[in-house]
Write a protein that holds these residues in place. Sequence first.
Motif, PDB file in Angstrom:
ATOM      1  N   ASP A  20       0.876  -1.167   0.000  1.00  0.00           N
ATOM      2  CA  ASP A  20       0.000   0.000   0.000  1.00  0.00           C
ATOM      3  C   ASP A  20       0.913   1.216   0.000  1.00  0.00           C
ATOM      4  O   ASP A  20       2.128   1.082  -0.183  1.00  0.00           O
ATOM      5  CB  ASP A  20      -0.968  -0.014   1.198  1.00  0.00           C
ATOM      6  N   GLU A  21       0.367   2.387   0.214  1.00  0.00           N
ATOM      7  CA  GLU A  21       1.171   3.612   0.135  1.00  0.00           C
ATOM      8  C   GLU A  21       2.343   3.610   1.118  1.00  0.00           C
ATOM      9  O   GLU A  21       3.393   4.193   0.852  1.00  0.00           O
ATOM     10  CB  GLU A  21       0.273   4.825   0.384  1.00  0.00           C
ATOM     11  N   ASP A  22       2.162   2.937   2.257  1.00  0.00           N
ATOM     12  CA  ASP A  22       3.201   2.920   3.288  1.00  0.00           C
ATOM     13  C   ASP A  22       4.031   1.649   3.274  1.00  0.00           C
ATOM     14  O   ASP A  22       4.979   1.515   4.061  1.00  0.00           O
ATOM     15  CB  ASP A  22       2.559   3.087   4.672  1.00  0.00           C
ATOM     16  N   HIS A  23       3.690   0.695   2.432  1.00  0.00           N
ATOM     17  CA  HIS A  23       4.408  -0.579   2.379  1.00  0.00           C
ATOM     18  C   HIS A  23       4.627  -0.946   0.916  1.00  0.00           C
ATOM     19  O   HIS A  23       3.665  -1.166   0.174  1.00  0.00           O
ATOM     20  CB  HIS A  23       3.613  -1.691   3.086  1.00  0.00           C
ATOM     21  N   MET A  58      -4.303  -2.666 -13.396  1.00  0.00           N
ATOM     22  CA  MET A  58      -3.870  -2.483 -12.011  1.00  0.00           C
ATOM     23  C   MET A  58      -3.096  -1.178 -11.884  1.00  0.00           C
ATOM     24  O   MET A  58      -2.236  -0.852 -12.717  1.00  0.00           O
ATOM     25  CB  MET A  58      -3.000  -3.664 -11.557  1.00  0.00           C
ATOM     26  N   ASP A  59      -3.414  -0.421 -10.863  1.00  0.00           N
ATOM     27  CA  ASP A  59      -2.770   0.871 -10.628  1.00  0.00           C
ATOM     28  C   ASP A  59      -1.482   0.649  -9.830  1.00  0.00           C
ATOM     29  O   ASP A  59      -1.443   0.812  -8.606  1.00  0.00           O
ATOM     30  CB  ASP A  59      -3.731   1.792  -9.862  1.00  0.00           C
ATOM     31  N   ARG A  75      -7.525   0.971  -5.409  1.00  0.00           N
ATOM     32  CA  ARG A  75      -8.149  -0.344  -5.271  1.00  0.00           C
ATOM     33  C   ARG A  75      -9.644  -0.230  -5.536  1.00  0.00           C
ATOM     34  O   ARG A  75     -10.185   0.880  -5.623  1.00  0.00           O
ATOM     35  CB  ARG A  75      -7.931  -0.903  -3.861  1.00  0.00           C
ATOM     36  N   GLU A  76     -10.308  -1.381  -5.637  1.00  0.00           N
ATOM     37  CA  GLU A  76     -11.761  -1.356  -5.847  1.00  0.00           C
ATOM     38  C   GLU A  76     -12.457  -0.647  -4.691  1.00  0.00           C
ATOM     39  O   GLU A  76     -13.445   0.065  -4.877  1.00  0.00           O
ATOM     40  CB  GLU A  76     -12.295  -2.783  -5.983  1.00  0.00           C
ATOM     41  N   PHE A  77     -11.941  -0.849  -3.466  1.00  0.00           N
ATOM     42  CA  PHE A  77     -12.480  -0.168  -2.293  1.00  0.00           C
ATOM     43  C   PHE A  77     -11.327   0.509  -1.558  1.00  0.00           C
ATOM     44  O   PHE A  77     -10.330  -0.140  -1.235  1.00  0.00           O
ATOM     45  CB  PHE A  77     -13.180  -1.149  -1.343  1.00  0.00           C
ATOM     46  N   GLU A  78     -11.481   1.801  -1.291  1.00  0.00           N
ATOM     47  CA  GLU A  78     -10.480   2.504  -0.505  1.00  0.00           C
ATOM     48  C   GLU A  78     -10.692   2.198   0.974  1.00  0.00           C
ATOM     49  O   GLU A  78     -11.767   1.724   1.387  1.00  0.00           O
ATOM     50  CB  GLU A  78     -10.573   4.013  -0.756  1.00  0.00           C
ATOM     51  N   LEU A  79      -9.669   2.489   1.780  1.00  0.00           N
ATOM     52  CA  LEU A  79      -9.724   2.137   3.198  1.00  0.00           C
ATOM     53  C   LEU A  79     -10.935   2.759   3.920  1.00  0.00           C
ATOM     54  O   LEU A  79     -11.616   2.065   4.680  1.00  0.00           O
ATOM     55  CB  LEU A  79      -8.415   2.552   3.884  1.00  0.00           C
ATOM     56  N   PRO A  80     -11.251   4.044   3.717  1.00  0.00           N
ATOM     57  CA  PRO A  80     -12.448   4.603   4.382  1.00  0.00           C
ATOM     58  C   PRO A  80     -13.735   3.894   3.970  1.00  0.00           C
ATOM     59  O   PRO A  80     -14.655   3.739   4.781  1.00  0.00           O
ATOM     60  CB  PRO A  80     -12.452   6.070   3.937  1.00  0.00           C
ATOM     61  N   GLU A  81     -13.806   3.452   2.695  1.00  0.00           N
ATOM     62  CA  GLU A  81     -15.002   2.732   2.235  1.00  0.00           C
ATOM     63  C   GLU A  81     -15.112   1.380   2.927  1.00  0.00           C
ATOM     64  O   GLU A  81     -16.213   0.964   3.319  1.00  0.00           O
ATOM     65  CB  GLU A  81     -14.939   2.553   0.722  1.00  0.00           C
TER      66      GLU A  81
END
Length: 323
Positions: A20-23, A58-59, A75-81
């Motif tokens: 992810d953005e941090d890993h 894929m992004d 992603r298909e679903f972001e973390l807040p979603e």
Amino acid sequence: MAHKKLRLLYIARMLREQTDEDHTLTVNDMIQRLGRLGISAERKAIYDDLELLRTFGMDIVHTKTKTHNYHLGRREFELPELKLLIDVVQASPFLTAKKSMELIGKLEGLASAAQAGALRRQVYVLSRVKNHNEQLYYNIDGINQAINRKRCVQFRYFDWSIRGDRVYRHGGKTYCECPAALCVDRNYYFIAYRPAAEKFIHFRVDRMSDLLVSDEPRPPLPADFDPARYVRTIFDMHSGEIRRVTLEFDRHLLNVVMDRFGRDAFYRSGAEDTLLVSADVEISPTFLSWVLCFGGQVKILEPASAQQSLQQLAGEALARYQD
């Protein structure tokens, strides 16, 4: 060739599950992880695979520090979603604790491992009262099939005893009902239409058992039946006579009343600091109790029969506290 195809799939899974953005992962990281899976790969092959995955959609984000780093961006679903969906699952009383955890686990699988850990630490409220009938999900599926195929459904219906046992109504007889709709109002409800009586009735889906989709065709529903409009007229799925009701309420309750009746009701100014609302509702004990909970801040203006029903309900409640 088989290893090349597997390599592409494993790289896609690494990016989904481990980045992810941090890993992030470097190409060397990917080569090492593939090696542990028994798949050898050269750097150029990894670059080609990453470009192929980008072409597929894929992004894959590339950043450069001392090394070249890659992670999955959109992603298909972001973390807040995902957090929002998990909150809904936790708050749903019609889901069992077991099914809630299963769904939360599947939702976590849509995030990276690190993000999933953050989501898991936010699972707080499973101690609230939850349903404990695992048959619910099969009932929902069966009713949906019956609605789509315009078929009747058969089932048995039960209440709970104080010991937590099922007590089947009418000696366990099989109901045969015409499905009209499914709706959620804290619990899942099955709305059935009875043509002979020309009325709709409601069943709690979690208290239905042995549900089968019948071969019997469902009779046509009334031409003016609108499930969304129908649900707005009822309070907590308790049946009653549908009437046009006019209420007078203190102006500061506008948000509360708007939440209950929505923007389709008719609103207008009343005397002094009051507002009037007219809406179609089922005159049921639940509706009358809702009015009573506001004390003198809400008054039924019409129909007179609703006023009388409210007075009777209030009198019966008051009598319970008198010597």
